[in-house]
Design a protein around this motif. Sequence first.
Motif, PDB file in Angstrom:
ATOM      1  N   LEU A 148      61.598  50.667  59.712  1.00 37.95           N
ATOM      2  CA  LEU A 148      62.305  49.456  59.275  1.00 37.95           C
ATOM      3  C   LEU A 148      63.816  49.686  59.356  1.00 37.95           C
ATOM      4  O   LEU A 148      64.302  50.798  59.159  1.00 37.95           O
ATOM      5  CB  LEU A 148      61.924  49.114  57.831  1.00 37.95           C
ATOM      6  CG  LEU A 148      60.424  49.061  57.505  1.00 37.95           C
ATOM      7  CD1 LEU A 148      60.228  48.757  56.031  1.00 37.95           C
ATOM      8  CD2 LEU A 148      59.703  48.075  58.389  1.00 37.95           C
ATOM      9  N   ARG A 176      55.740  51.732  60.831  1.00 41.95           N
ATOM     10  CA  ARG A 176      56.874  51.112  61.543  1.00 41.95           C
ATOM     11  C   ARG A 176      58.197  51.577  60.925  1.00 41.95           C
ATOM     12  O   ARG A 176      58.288  51.770  59.709  1.00 41.95           O
ATOM     13  CB  ARG A 176      56.761  49.585  61.456  1.00 41.95           C
ATOM     14  CG  ARG A 176      55.628  48.992  62.310  1.00 41.95           C
ATOM     15  CD  ARG A 176      55.609  47.464  62.215  1.00 41.95           C
ATOM     16  NE  ARG A 176      55.278  47.015  60.874  1.00 41.95           N
ATOM     17  CZ  ARG A 176      54.031  46.893  60.406  1.00 41.95           C
ATOM     18  NH1 ARG A 176      53.021  47.253  61.181  1.00 41.95           N
ATOM     19  NH2 ARG A 176      53.802  46.463  59.180  1.00 41.95           N
ATOM     20  N   LEU A 192      56.859  53.706  53.907  1.00 40.17           N
ATOM     21  CA  LEU A 192      56.578  52.250  53.899  1.00 40.17           C
ATOM     22  C   LEU A 192      55.726  51.895  55.108  1.00 40.17           C
ATOM     23  O   LEU A 192      55.790  50.789  55.627  1.00 40.17           O
ATOM     24  CB  LEU A 192      57.887  51.454  53.928  1.00 40.17           C
ATOM     25  CG  LEU A 192      58.754  51.502  52.676  1.00 40.17           C
ATOM     26  CD1 LEU A 192      60.010  50.637  52.856  1.00 40.17           C
ATOM     27  CD2 LEU A 192      57.997  51.044  51.437  1.00 40.17           C
ATOM     28  N   GLY A 193      54.957  52.893  55.593  1.00 42.19           N
ATOM     29  CA  GLY A 193      54.085  52.623  56.738  1.00 42.19           C
ATOM     30  C   GLY A 193      54.644  53.212  58.024  1.00 42.19           C
ATOM     31  O   GLY A 193      55.699  53.858  58.031  1.00 42.19           O
ATOM     32  N   GLU A 199      60.703  57.904  56.171  1.00 43.46           N
ATOM     33  CA  GLU A 199      59.669  57.620  57.167  1.00 43.46           C
ATOM     34  C   GLU A 199      58.969  58.907  57.615  1.00 43.46           C
ATOM     35  O   GLU A 199      57.940  58.867  58.233  1.00 43.46           O
ATOM     36  CB  GLU A 199      60.262  56.866  58.365  1.00 43.46           C
ATOM     37  CG  GLU A 199      61.371  57.570  59.102  1.00 43.46           C
ATOM     38  CD  GLU A 199      62.715  57.535  58.360  1.00 43.46           C
ATOM     39  OE1 GLU A 199      62.782  57.091  57.200  1.00 43.46           O
ATOM     40  OE2 GLU A 199      63.707  57.989  58.930  1.00 43.46           O
ATOM     41  N   LEU A 250      62.878  56.558  50.070  1.00 47.16           N
ATOM     42  CA  LEU A 250      62.135  55.987  51.202  1.00 47.16           C
ATOM     43  C   LEU A 250      62.384  56.877  52.402  1.00 47.16           C
ATOM     44  O   LEU A 250      63.518  57.002  52.878  1.00 47.16           O
ATOM     45  CB  LEU A 250      62.594  54.553  51.489  1.00 47.16           C
ATOM     46  CG  LEU A 250      62.388  53.549  50.365  1.00 47.16           C
ATOM     47  CD1 LEU A 250      62.700  52.134  50.862  1.00 47.16           C
ATOM     48  CD2 LEU A 250      61.001  53.625  49.769  1.00 47.16           C
ATOM     49  N   GLY A 280      68.076  55.360  53.218  1.00 50.78           N
ATOM     50  CA  GLY A 280      69.015  55.967  54.163  1.00 50.78           C
ATOM     51  C   GLY A 280      69.750  54.940  55.006  1.00 50.78           C
ATOM     52  O   GLY A 280      69.368  53.772  55.038  1.00 50.78           O
ATOM     53  N   PRO A 281      70.772  55.379  55.750  1.00 54.66           N
ATOM     54  CA  PRO A 281      71.525  54.511  56.646  1.00 54.66           C
ATOM     55  C   PRO A 281      70.777  54.344  57.978  1.00 54.66           C
ATOM     56  O   PRO A 281      69.625  54.814  58.085  1.00 54.66           O
ATOM     57  CB  PRO A 281      72.821  55.291  56.862  1.00 54.66           C
ATOM     58  CG  PRO A 281      72.403  56.725  56.772  1.00 54.66           C
ATOM     59  CD  PRO A 281      71.273  56.756  55.764  1.00 54.66           C
ATOM     60  N   GLU A 282      71.395  53.760  58.936  1.00 56.60           N
ATOM     61  CA  GLU A 282      70.713  53.528  60.230  1.00 56.60           C
ATOM     62  C   GLU A 282      70.175  54.848  60.814  1.00 56.60           C
ATOM     63  O   GLU A 282      69.097  54.889  61.387  1.00 56.60           O
ATOM     64  CB  GLU A 282      71.708  52.921  61.234  1.00 56.60           C
ATOM     65  CG  GLU A 282      72.184  51.516  60.900  1.00 56.60           C
ATOM     66  CD  GLU A 282      73.355  51.519  59.952  1.00 56.60           C
ATOM     67  OE1 GLU A 282      73.729  52.595  59.439  1.00 56.60           O
ATOM     68  OE2 GLU A 282      73.885  50.419  59.704  1.00 56.60           O
TER      69      GLU A 282
HETATM   70  N1  SAM Z   1      65.146  57.852  60.915  1.00 58.26           N
HETATM   71  C1  SAM Z   1      64.928  56.487  61.385  1.00 58.26           C
HETATM   72  C2  SAM Z   1      64.661  56.496  62.898  1.00 58.26           C
HETATM   73  O1  SAM Z   1      64.105  57.474  63.361  1.00 58.26           O
HETATM   74  O2  SAM Z   1      64.997  55.532  63.564  1.00 58.26           O
HETATM   75  C3  SAM Z   1      66.108  55.633  61.090  1.00 58.26           C
HETATM   76  C4  SAM Z   1      66.251  55.346  59.625  1.00 58.26           C
HETATM   77  S1  SAM Z   1      65.748  53.757  59.143  1.00 58.26           S
HETATM   78  C5  SAM Z   1      66.526  52.763  60.286  1.00 58.26           C
HETATM   79  C6  SAM Z   1      66.769  53.516  57.709  1.00 58.26           C
HETATM   80  C7  SAM Z   1      66.152  53.890  56.385  1.00 58.26           C
HETATM   81  O3  SAM Z   1      65.159  52.943  56.026  1.00 58.26           O
HETATM   82  C8  SAM Z   1      65.462  55.232  56.320  1.00 58.26           C
HETATM   83  O4  SAM Z   1      66.380  56.274  56.056  1.00 58.26           O
HETATM   84  C9  SAM Z   1      64.491  55.023  55.169  1.00 58.26           C
HETATM   85  O5  SAM Z   1      65.169  55.211  53.926  1.00 58.26           O
HETATM   86  C10 SAM Z   1      64.084  53.581  55.334  1.00 58.26           C
HETATM   87  N2  SAM Z   1      62.863  53.413  56.112  1.00 58.26           N
HETATM   88  C11 SAM Z   1      62.748  52.764  57.284  1.00 58.26           C
HETATM   89  N3  SAM Z   1      61.462  52.744  57.697  1.00 58.26           N
HETATM   90  C12 SAM Z   1      60.737  53.423  56.776  1.00 58.26           C
HETATM   91  C13 SAM Z   1      59.360  53.765  56.616  1.00 58.26           C
HETATM   92  N4  SAM Z   1      58.438  53.390  57.507  1.00 58.26           N
HETATM   93  N5  SAM Z   1      58.981  54.489  55.536  1.00 58.26           N
HETATM   94  C14 SAM Z   1      59.900  54.870  54.611  1.00 58.26           C
HETATM   95  N6  SAM Z   1      61.222  54.574  54.697  1.00 58.26           N
HETATM   96  C15 SAM Z   1      61.638  53.856  55.766  1.00 58.26           C
END
Ligand code: SAM
Length: 248
Positions: free
Chosen positions: A228, A226, A223-224, A175, A173, A200-202
């Motif tokens: 998450l 936004r 996953l779009g 983003e 996953l 991934g982590p935060e």
């Molecule tokens: N890199 C993000 C940011 O810029 O804030 C923080 C990572 S997100 C909080 C944590 C993890 O959730 C990501 O590493 C990814 O694995 C997954 N994730 C969150 N949103 C996603 C999205 N829209 N598409 C794919 N993976 C997502």
Amino acid sequence: MSARRFMINSRTVRDGYASFDGDIYNHMVRVLRLGTGDAVQLADEKGMVYYGTINQVAKEWVAVKITSSVLASESDSNAPHITICQALPKGDKIDLILQKGTELGAHDFWLFGGRRSVAKIRDDQQVGKLERWNRITAEAARQCGRPDIPEVTWLPSAVEAASDTGHELRLILWEGEKDHSLKDSLSVGGKPSSVIVAIGPEGGFDPLEVRHFSQHGFQPVSLGTRILRTETASIAILAILQYTWGEM
Ligand code: SAM
């Protein structure tokens, strides 16, 4: 009311009987007030479920006479084996991920130290952490009536997590993925026998980690638009996979 289910260790079943002291005794006899003749179900860590009745209650132990048993692990359901490959998040978020992932049918969890994981696990903490994490999945399995308990494994980094896998479908996953959607990945090739999803982590994945997973057959998917939280991504992907290929 259907018979109450207790999570047990397979070693306690011997020659058609199982006896318990400690927590299970307390729960059965003191909390639930069960007694001789009451029906119970005993689910062990191998996916076996034993059906039986209490046939002796003593001061500090209880014995169950087993009448039948079945291998009713999750693999009986038609969902593929789903492994959540989770970079260690901060604090107790992992508790939520393990609990909700168990309820949503994850077959097992591979936790690893992400390059951007804030939390770190020292070597001397691993045994205690694994015991605690496996207790969480055992309790969640008991609560939701799963016959098997998802195993939690610890891996030092994404390198081991990516290279150890033999899963048929491998997803990461990410983003940052702009071209390949999850829908694309789920609409080709039919139902896989096993799926592994890296999350991934935060702080997200380091580009080097994304490249390493990709080199080992993991397809980056979005996953779009936004962003998450890591725990939301884990719950969302499990629900989507169960809806697509499981029993949801
Ligand atoms: N890199 C993000 C940011 O810029 O804030 C923080 C990572 S997100 C909080 C944590 C993890 O959730 C990501 O590493 C990814 O694995 C997954 N994730 C969150 N949103 C996603 C999205 N829209 N598409 C794919 N993976 C997502």
